[in-house]
Design an enzyme around this catalytic site. Structure first.
Site, PDB file in Angstrom:
ATOM      1  N   GLU A 208      -9.915  -1.933   2.191  1.00 36.96           N
ATOM      2  CA  GLU A 208      -9.943  -2.137   0.856  1.00 36.96           C
ATOM      3  C   GLU A 208     -10.314  -3.506   0.762  1.00 36.96           C
ATOM      4  O   GLU A 208     -11.099  -3.815  -0.413  1.00 36.96           O
ATOM      5  CB  GLU A 208      -8.654  -1.971   0.534  1.00 36.96           C
ATOM      6  CG  GLU A 208      -7.975  -0.532   0.230  1.00 36.96           C
ATOM      7  CD  GLU A 208      -7.654   0.212   1.362  1.00 36.96           C
ATOM      8  OE1 GLU A 208      -7.363  -0.440   2.659  1.00 36.96           O
ATOM      9  OE2 GLU A 208      -7.440   1.344   1.464  1.00 36.96           O
ATOM     10  N   HIS A 277       4.262   3.728  -1.466  1.00 41.79           N
ATOM     11  CA  HIS A 277       3.274   4.559  -1.787  1.00 41.79           C
ATOM     12  C   HIS A 277       3.583   4.914  -3.170  1.00 41.79           C
ATOM     13  O   HIS A 277       3.220   5.847  -3.709  1.00 41.79           O
ATOM     14  CB  HIS A 277       2.855   5.677  -1.103  1.00 41.79           C
ATOM     15  CG  HIS A 277       2.327   5.470   0.400  1.00 41.79           C
ATOM     16  ND1 HIS A 277       2.992   5.113   1.538  1.00 41.79           N
ATOM     17  CD2 HIS A 277       0.928   5.543   0.583  1.00 41.79           C
ATOM     18  CE1 HIS A 277       1.887   4.966   2.589  1.00 41.79           C
ATOM     19  NE2 HIS A 277       0.923   5.427   1.885  1.00 41.79           N
TER      20      HIS A 277
END
Lengths: 474, 364
Positions: A208, A277
């Site tokens: 990322e 998450h």
């Protein structure tokens, strides 16, 4: 006693699906691991495996059946020594229940395992059915009267927005994990590779920080990247590039070099994916000058705002929600439907209390408004849609009418978006307030995994109702 | 203690062998053999008279500019951080000579030399250092944050290693547009341990992006020597696991830099993907103006200046070959000083940005 085969869930957020195909017929013998059927949601197909040995005694749901609820019995398997007579013998009274397939791990829950999962499993994060509460508001003012409305999922609306903008401007491209060949971890980019090719729909490694930087560099060079994060939880790896490189360069260059880029992906809690998450980043990004932060609720807004975001000359954070991806809303059928950034929408007019929400928070707000109406309280629900720049005017005008305001967000309360709204209402509508501004938010804990605890950690319709009644002194 | 440190630092000045680049290796000692041989031991190819004069003048401009910036900092006219490039001039000048019009450059925070090499106006750079409205960023960026769309200079980045991903993105854009341009991404030995550097290497090689990574190894990441920060010190081989070719280059010899730059840029432009050049160089000054550089000895610095100074090397060759007289070089120095003085003058007298500028350039 025959064993019931139940409709499996492809993901924790799936509520129903289609029984696409039976691969065995009644009378076929099955052994553990045999594929007996295929099921589909709007984004994935999965094979149903038998877990026990026996004979497929009876098919309870014919192939092609839509909207089969999770856990509905779809077939009966006869064990050794059982024959068809067992079927009439009150099967289902006390059946040995066999989950037809393990609930798949949604891919976002275990990024490391992406390579290990079967494609069917990894694709399996669908949310079918579920009728989201619909805003009662009129369509956007710039939608011509008589425009046809088509029902679309948020997922499809996002895909269409990208496709339309990519057709219109060859500087626009999409990059991210699994966006191309896999068609998107949540199937948002379905079909884009086929139409635009691998130069413009770019699969990245799971890095990322690096690919966010590559995207920003390409934007500094004048391209218009759409960078998809599988979820914004993973964007914490990349937040330096988002803030230090993307958001600040225009200012640091004295206006010479800007960064026109969209960072988009699922934000906030999904279902049962625990603390790492499930975070809502709306308030984080909304803290930063140089960023525009959008968090739509309906499919129409998702489409119109994403198109605006892609056209925007600045860095836009586009916060989607996994649970909303599969939900359907009417979308105006127009060649070029755009929604302006920075404008809130009154999703339901009312006079007694203002409720401000955005993204999935709108589901709580709209359902609460229904309940409140039953008790004679007419709530005005504002869908903020853009978090930064915030449409203070629409909120303040509403508070001047109602004198009361409740904010709803799944994120944490401290330094949250609700806290910001409270400050603005105090600054701009202090004299109109008849009660303290009240926040309904996610609880001040990391997101727990257990179903009951997760439910407690998130806001609820009841909490919104309670807060609204409290500010109405009812 | 100090002498040990000096020794190890100096020994590192002579590039160590790297398998891939064998035969192209550079050595500062090679710089002394400028006696008409076409190729020196450090891989340097002889420059023409014009090239030598150009390199001399451009490096001198950086040297004098940085000396002046140091002065203005001492006078309180420049604030914040100010990282000087003195000693490393051959790297950017040699690399710039290997570029074509339209190729892009991006670097970290020690960026004044890069901007001057890209032919950005010294006045605009100096005025940015003093935080004035005539600066490249209207006074809103400062020493570490300057950009020029016109000159293809993409900054000026203050977060160590961030420019490596960004530079890879510039190369991505080149490939996307099929424009045949190459991006140069400079970073230091300190940045060479950042994770995103390797994420970028991977993508650059995977996608065959036209990017040249230039590691300016000046042997210290702030106050920590390369040996104390890095498990392996041959930074040219940091791309080995991605199969990116790399070589060590005598970064004090502008000819060696240009020759290596030509090879690397050609490789990238031909679509073969990224290339790593580790420039063995040296900064004479501390990390920033506020760094007294106690972590190394005065002798170490002095020795580098006396034996390897990039400008002095060119000066000597110009005299030896009869391409310039002492008087001509003095005149060139005066020209450069005049230019720098004019920049300082402008940067001192230019007004600060209008207060209204606080609120501009946040969004377009």
């Amino acid at each position: 006693m025959p064993i019931e085969v139940l409709m499996p869930a492809l993901s924790p957020t799936m509520e129903a699906g289609k029984l696409a195909k039976w691969l065995k017929k009644e009378g076929d013998s099955v052994t553990s691991g045999d594929v007996i059927a295929e099921i589909e949601t709007d984004k994935a197909t999965m094979e149903v495996e038998a877990v026990d040995e026996g004979t497929l005694g009876k098919i309870l749901v014919e192939e092609g059946a839509d909207d089969v609820k999770v856990n509905t019995p779809i077939a009966l398997i006869l064990g050794d020594g059982e024959d068809k007579s067992a079927l009439s013998n009150g099967a289902g009274e006390k059946p040995g229940k066999e989950p037809a397939a393990k609930p798949a791990t949604p891919e976002k829950a275990a990024k490391d395992d992406v390579g290990k999962q079967s494609p069917a499993e990894a694709k399996a994060t669908g949310s079918a059915a579920a009728n989201p509460p619909q805003p009662k508001a009129l369509p956007e003012p710039d939608v011509p009267e008589g425009t046809e409305m088509v029902s679309q999922t948020v997922r499809e609306a996002l895909r269409d927005a990208m496709a339309e903008e990519m057709r219109a401007d060859d500087r626009v491209f999409l990059m991210g994990e699994e966006v191309a060949e896999y068609q998107g971890a949540y199937k948002v980019s379905q079909g884009l590779l086929d139409e635009f090719g691998k130069e413009r729909v770019v699969d990245t490694p799971i890095t990322e920080h690096g690919f966010a930087g590559v995207g920003v560099g390409a934007a500094l060079a004048g391209l218009k990247p759409i960078v998809e994060f599988m979820t914004f939880n993973f964007a914490m790896q990349a937040i330096d590039q988002i803030i230090n490189s993307a958001a600040k360069t225009l200012y640091m260059s004295g206006g010479q070099m800007g960064c026109s880029i969209v960072f988009r992906g699922a934000n906030g809690a999904a279902a049962r994916v625990a603390a790492q998450h499930s975070q809502d980043y709306a308030s984080w990004y909304s803290n930063v000058p140089g960023l525009t932060v959008i968090a739509p609720y309906t499919a129409a807004d998702a489409k119109g705002l994403l198109k605006s975001a892609i056209r925007d000359e600045n860095t836009v954070i586009f916060l989607e929600n996994e649970i909303l991806y599969g939900q359907s809303f009417p979308v105006p059928k127009l060649d070029d439907y755009v929604v302006p950034i920075g404008k809130a929408k009154i999703a339901r007019p009312g006079e007694h209390v203002t409720i401000v929400a955005w993204s999935i928070g709108m589901t709580y707000a709209l359902k609460a408004a229904e309940k409140l109406a039953e008790e004679g309280i007419e709530a005005e629900v504002i869908d903020l849609r853009t978090i930064r720049p915030m449409d203070t005017e629409t909120i303040v005008e509403s508070v001047k009418k109602t004198g009361r305001i409740v904010t709803v967000e799944e994120g944490w309360a401290q330094s949250g978006v609700g806290a910001e709204i409270a400050a603005r209402v105090m600054e701009h509508a202090f004299d109109w307030l008849d009660a303290p501004v009240t926040r309904v938010s996610g609880k001040d804990v990391p997101m727990p995994y257990a179903a009951n605890l997760e439910k407690l950690a998130l806001p609820s319709v009841a909490e919104v109702v309670e807060a609204a009644k409290a500010v109405c002194y009812r | 203690m100090a002498s040990t440190a000096a020794k190890s630092a100096l020994s590192n000045a002579a590039p160590k062998s790297s398998g891939r680049a064998a035969g192209k290796r550079a050595s500062p000692s090679g710089a002394r053999s400028g006696s008409g041989a076409a190729k020196s031991a450090n891989g340097a190819l002889d420059f023409s008279k014009e090239q030598e004069l150009h390199a001399h003048r451009e490096m001198l401009l950086i040297r004098r500019f940085e000396e002046k910036a140091g002065q203005l900092y001492g006078m309180g006219l420049i604030g914040g951080f100010c990282h000087l490039y003195i000693g490393q001039e051959a790297v950017v000048i040699g690399m710039q000579m290997a570029l074509e019009q339209g190729d892009q450059v991006i670097t970290g925070y020690r960026d004044h030399g890069h901007m001057l090499a890209c032919e950005m106006d010294p006045k605009g750079v100096m005025a940015e250092l003093t935080g004035r409205r005539g600066g490249y960023s209207k006074g809103k960026g400062g020493s570490m944050h300057m950009f020029s769309v016109e000159k293809n200079f993409y900054g000026g980045h203050g977060i160590v290693g961030a420019q490596v991903s960004l530079g890879t993105g510039l190369a991505f854009a080149n490939k996307y547009r099929k424009n045949g341009k190459v991006a140069l991404a400079y970073f230091g030995d300190g940045a060479s341990n950042q994770g995103q550097v390797y994420e970028s290497f991977n993508m650059a090689k995977l996608w065959k992006l036209p990017v040249v990574y230039v590691v300016e190894n000046n042997k210290y990441g702030m106050g920590t020597s390369l040996e104390r920060a890095s498990s392996t010190t041959n930074l040219s081989q940091r791309g080995a696991s991605f199969d990116i070719p790399g070589e060590q280059v005598d970064g004090m010899d502008v000819r060696a830099v240009k020759a290596a730059g030509d090879r690397a840029v050609k490789h990238a432009r031909e679509g073969k993907g990224p290339y790593i050049l580790e420039m063995i160089t040296y900064r004479y000054r501390g990390h920033s103006m506020s760094d007294p550089a106690k972590y190394r000895s005065k002798e170490e610095v002095q020795k580098m200046r006396e034996t390897h100074d990039p400008i002095e090397q060119v000066r000597k060759r110009l005299i030896e070959k009869g391409w310039a007289s002492e008087d001509e070089l003095k005149a060139a120095d005066k020209d450069v000083r005049d230019l720098v003085n004019a920049a300082a003058e402008f940067a001192t007298n230019d007004p600060e940005p209008d207060p209204s500028e606080l609120w501009t350039d946040i969004l377009r």
